[in-house]
Design a protein around this motif. Structure first.
Motif, PDB file in Angstrom:
ATOM      1  N   GLU A  86      72.644  42.541  21.675  1.00 38.17           N
ATOM      2  CA  GLU A  86      71.467  41.544  21.442  1.00 38.17           C
ATOM      3  C   GLU A  86      70.141  42.125  22.091  1.00 38.17           C
ATOM      4  N   LYS A  87      70.516  42.591  23.417  1.00 45.04           N
ATOM      5  CA  LYS A  87      69.214  43.182  24.281  1.00 45.04           C
ATOM      6  C   LYS A  87      68.707  44.442  23.488  1.00 45.04           C
ATOM      7  N   GLU A  88      69.339  44.860  22.703  1.00 44.56           N
ATOM      8  CA  GLU A  88      68.643  46.354  22.291  1.00 44.56           C
ATOM      9  C   GLU A  88      68.197  46.164  20.690  1.00 44.56           C
ATOM     10  N   GLU A  89      68.168  44.948  20.481  1.00 52.80           N
ATOM     11  CA  GLU A  89      67.662  44.764  18.918  1.00 52.80           C
ATOM     12  C   GLU A  89      66.429  45.358  18.756  1.00 52.80           C
ATOM     13  N   PRO A  90      65.273  45.365  19.652  1.00 49.67           N
ATOM     14  CA  PRO A  90      64.206  46.278  19.346  1.00 49.67           C
ATOM     15  C   PRO A  90      64.193  47.662  19.003  1.00 49.67           C
ATOM     16  N   CYS A  91      65.377  48.488  19.533  1.00 51.34           N
ATOM     17  CA  CYS A  91      65.590  49.766  19.743  1.00 51.34           C
ATOM     18  C   CYS A  91      65.915  50.239  18.370  1.00 51.34           C
ATOM     19  N   LEU A  92      66.799  49.226  17.807  1.00 56.56           N
ATOM     20  CA  LEU A  92      67.321  49.509  16.606  1.00 56.56           C
ATOM     21  C   LEU A  92      66.695  48.937  15.230  1.00 56.56           C
ATOM     22  N   THR A  93      65.560  48.210  15.635  1.00 52.68           N
ATOM     23  CA  THR A  93      64.868  47.648  14.439  1.00 52.68           C
ATOM     24  C   THR A  93      63.463  48.198  14.050  1.00 52.68           C
ATOM     25  N   SER A  94      63.035  49.024  15.339  1.00 55.31           N
ATOM     26  CA  SER A  94      61.606  49.417  15.176  1.00 55.31           C
ATOM     27  C   SER A  94      61.335  50.899  15.541  1.00 55.31           C
ATOM     28  N   LEU A  95      61.102  51.722  14.737  1.00 59.67           N
ATOM     29  CA  LEU A  95      61.193  53.313  15.122  1.00 59.67           C
ATOM     30  C   LEU A  95      59.912  53.346  16.369  1.00 59.67           C
ATOM     31  N   ASP A  96      58.823  52.563  16.110  1.00 62.32           N
ATOM     32  CA  ASP A  96      57.658  52.648  17.161  1.00 62.32           C
ATOM     33  C   ASP A  96      58.206  52.573  18.396  1.00 62.32           C
ATOM     34  N   PHE A  97      58.923  51.496  18.365  1.00 61.05           N
ATOM     35  CA  PHE A  97      59.425  50.775  19.902  1.00 61.05           C
ATOM     36  C   PHE A  97      60.552  51.431  20.477  1.00 61.05           C
ATOM     37  N   VAL A  98      61.366  52.262  19.620  1.00 58.80           N
ATOM     38  CA  VAL A  98      62.625  53.111  20.324  1.00 58.80           C
ATOM     39  C   VAL A  98      61.762  54.304  20.686  1.00 58.80           C
ATOM     40  N   ILE A  99      60.693  54.875  20.016  1.00 67.16           N
ATOM     41  CA  ILE A  99      60.236  56.161  20.508  1.00 67.16           C
ATOM     42  C   ILE A  99      59.301  55.808  21.634  1.00 67.16           C
ATOM     43  N   ALA A 100      58.625  54.616  21.743  1.00 66.56           N
ATOM     44  CA  ALA A 100      57.697  54.495  22.802  1.00 66.56           C
ATOM     45  C   ALA A 100      58.413  54.262  24.110  1.00 66.56           C
ATOM     46  N   HIS A 101      59.943  53.694  23.972  1.00 67.78           N
ATOM     47  CA  HIS A 101      60.534  53.437  24.984  1.00 67.78           C
ATOM     48  C   HIS A 101      61.607  54.439  25.449  1.00 67.78           C
ATOM     49  N   THR A 102      61.616  55.468  24.622  1.00 70.30           N
ATOM     50  CA  THR A 102      62.597  56.720  24.948  1.00 70.30           C
ATOM     51  C   THR A 102      61.678  57.781  25.425  1.00 70.30           C
ATOM     52  N   ALA A 103      61.136  58.640  24.541  1.00 72.84           N
ATOM     53  CA  ALA A 103      60.400  59.766  24.556  1.00 72.84           C
ATOM     54  C   ALA A 103      58.886  59.496  25.085  1.00 72.84           C
ATOM     55  N   GLY A 104      58.331  58.479  24.837  1.00 73.65           N
ATOM     56  CA  GLY A 104      56.935  58.193  25.069  1.00 73.65           C
ATOM     57  C   GLY A 104      56.516  58.299  26.390  1.00 73.65           C
ATOM     58  N   PRO A 105      57.262  57.817  27.373  1.00 74.10           N
ATOM     59  CA  PRO A 105      56.835  58.122  28.889  1.00 74.10           C
ATOM     60  C   PRO A 105      56.873  59.509  29.401  1.00 74.10           C
ATOM     61  N   PHE A 106      57.607  60.416  28.451  1.00 75.34           N
ATOM     62  CA  PHE A 106      57.530  61.846  28.946  1.00 75.34           C
ATOM     63  C   PHE A 106      56.510  62.657  28.032  1.00 75.34           C
ATOM     64  N   GLY A 107      55.652  62.076  27.359  1.00 71.16           N
ATOM     65  CA  GLY A 107      54.769  62.737  26.643  1.00 71.16           C
ATOM     66  C   GLY A 107      55.434  63.424  25.326  1.00 71.16           C
ATOM     67  N   MET A 108      56.594  63.164  25.019  1.00 71.44           N
ATOM     68  CA  MET A 108      57.285  63.869  24.028  1.00 71.44           C
ATOM     69  C   MET A 108      57.216  63.152  22.753  1.00 71.44           C
ATOM     70  N   ALA A 109      56.688  62.055  22.541  1.00 67.98           N
ATOM     71  CA  ALA A 109      56.749  61.037  21.296  1.00 67.98           C
ATOM     72  C   ALA A 109      56.925  61.672  20.155  1.00 67.98           C
ATOM     73  N   GLU A 110      55.645  62.386  19.770  1.00 70.49           N
ATOM     74  CA  GLU A 110      55.760  63.152  18.336  1.00 70.49           C
ATOM     75  C   GLU A 110      57.019  64.045  18.101  1.00 70.49           C
ATOM     76  N   LYS A 111      57.107  64.663  18.994  1.00 73.01           N
ATOM     77  CA  LYS A 111      58.363  65.867  18.925  1.00 73.01           C
ATOM     78  C   LYS A 111      59.533  65.278  18.635  1.00 73.01           C
ATOM     79  N   TRP A 112      60.078  64.127  19.410  1.00 77.33           N
ATOM     80  CA  TRP A 112      61.157  63.237  19.482  1.00 77.33           C
ATOM     81  C   TRP A 112      60.990  62.478  18.043  1.00 77.33           C
ATOM     82  N   LYS A 113      60.136  61.913  17.847  1.00 72.42           N
ATOM     83  CA  LYS A 113      59.924  61.072  16.332  1.00 72.42           C
ATOM     84  C   LYS A 113      60.439  62.004  15.301  1.00 72.42           C
ATOM     85  N   ASP A 114      59.794  63.256  15.527  1.00 72.28           N
ATOM     86  CA  ASP A 114      60.254  64.301  14.157  1.00 72.28           C
ATOM     87  C   ASP A 114      61.718  64.488  14.106  1.00 72.28           C
TER      88      ASP A 114
END
Length: 301
Positions: A86-114
């Protein structure tokens, strides 16, 4: 894949390879209904198994991609209901959310998204239900107990079968590498709380996501995982006391040694994860260290 019949109701399934963090081991439960948990075996084996077994439900323990991307096959190859924490629903339903909350804080968003989209083939879920520790699986698996074991992820879940004294631990870190906490939303203290909770169960067999089956010295498995964390903390403290910089310590590896031998883009990713793990340890050390919060572990390990 390798199938091991554990009981007349539980089958443990391991993938041929877990390379590049793309798969994990899972279980099939045949009870009132048929349930898959973490059946992320790869793009060939997972669809084949879904067609063969036609489960009623497809459950994931947490959102990390080596456990969750198989759900994209479920609707095409079965009629199973996908169930997510239940608490991880946003990570599994939104690509933008999961990227922003994983690699985003490390400046790796685009490479990780690819990598996530084009190599792991992440697809946001649209048809699913959520579950939590309070969810009843009585209509499918009445003998199964759902256990919140967060820390590795915000809502990581394990599954316990008290009649057989069997635990599907998921990804709490019972393999030889120890617990992993390489995203900002991981939590070392919560991992230890979860391990101590599992240590309190009556267990005769542990089925893990990445460490195979554990049949002997069950209690030692949980304490060994805590020991991994404590030893990392102690190693970081010694290096800081010697005047080493954060960058130099990370370069030597927190979880991943020999990163210079790893090819890109994985080298950047493991450095990112080691950075996150260092950050977690650094914050905990400033609070007084692991033993301050869990004084009981000093005598246990």
């Amino acid at each position: 894949m390798k199938k091991t019949v554990v009981t007349d109701r539980i089958i443990y399934v391991e993938p041929d390879s877990m390379a590049n963090f793309s798969s994990c081991a899972g279980i099939i439960i045949r009870s009132k209904g048929k349930v898959f948990i973490d059946m992320n075996l790869g793009p060939e084996e997972t669809p084949k198994l879904l067609m063969q077994e036609n489960p009623d439900a497809a459950v994931i323990t947490h959102f990390h991609l080596d456990h969750s991307v198989w759900t994209r096959y479920v609707a095409d190859y079965s009629k199973a209901l996908v169930l997510i924490p239940e608490k991880e629903e946003p990570c599994l339903t939104s690509l933008d959310f999961v990227i922003a909350h994983t690699a985003g804080p490390f400046g790796m968003a685009e490479k990780w998204k690819d990598f996530v989209v084009n190599h792991l083939f992440y697809r946001p879920l649209t048809v699913y239900d959520c579950y939590s520790e309070k969810t009843s699986f009585h209509h499918l698996v009445p003998e199964m107990v759902v256990l919140d074991t967060p820390g590795h992820s915000p809502s990581h879940t394990s599954f316990y079968f008290p009649d057989e004294k069997i635990l599907f631990s998921g990804d709490v870190g019972l393999d030889r590498f120890g617990p992993w906490y390489g995203w900002a939303d991981c939590n070392i203290k919560t991992i230890v709380e979860s391990l101590l909770r599992l240590d309190g169960l009556q267990v005769e067999l542990i089925l893990t996501s990445h460490g195979g089956m554990i049949k002997n010295k069950i209690r030692n498995a949980f304490l060994k995982s805590i020991r991994h964390i404590l030893e990392r903390e102690e190693k970081i403290i010694r290096k800081l006391d010697k005047g080493m910089t954060k960058q130099d310590i990370i370069a030597q590896g927190i979880f991943y040694p020999h990163t210079q031998k790893i090819r890109e883009p994985m080298r950047s990713f493991v450095t990112m994860w080691d950075t996150a793990m260092f950050n977690h340890h650094e914050a905990l050390i400033k609070e007084g260290g692991l033993v301050k919060f869990f004084p009981e572990i000093k005598g246990m390990i």
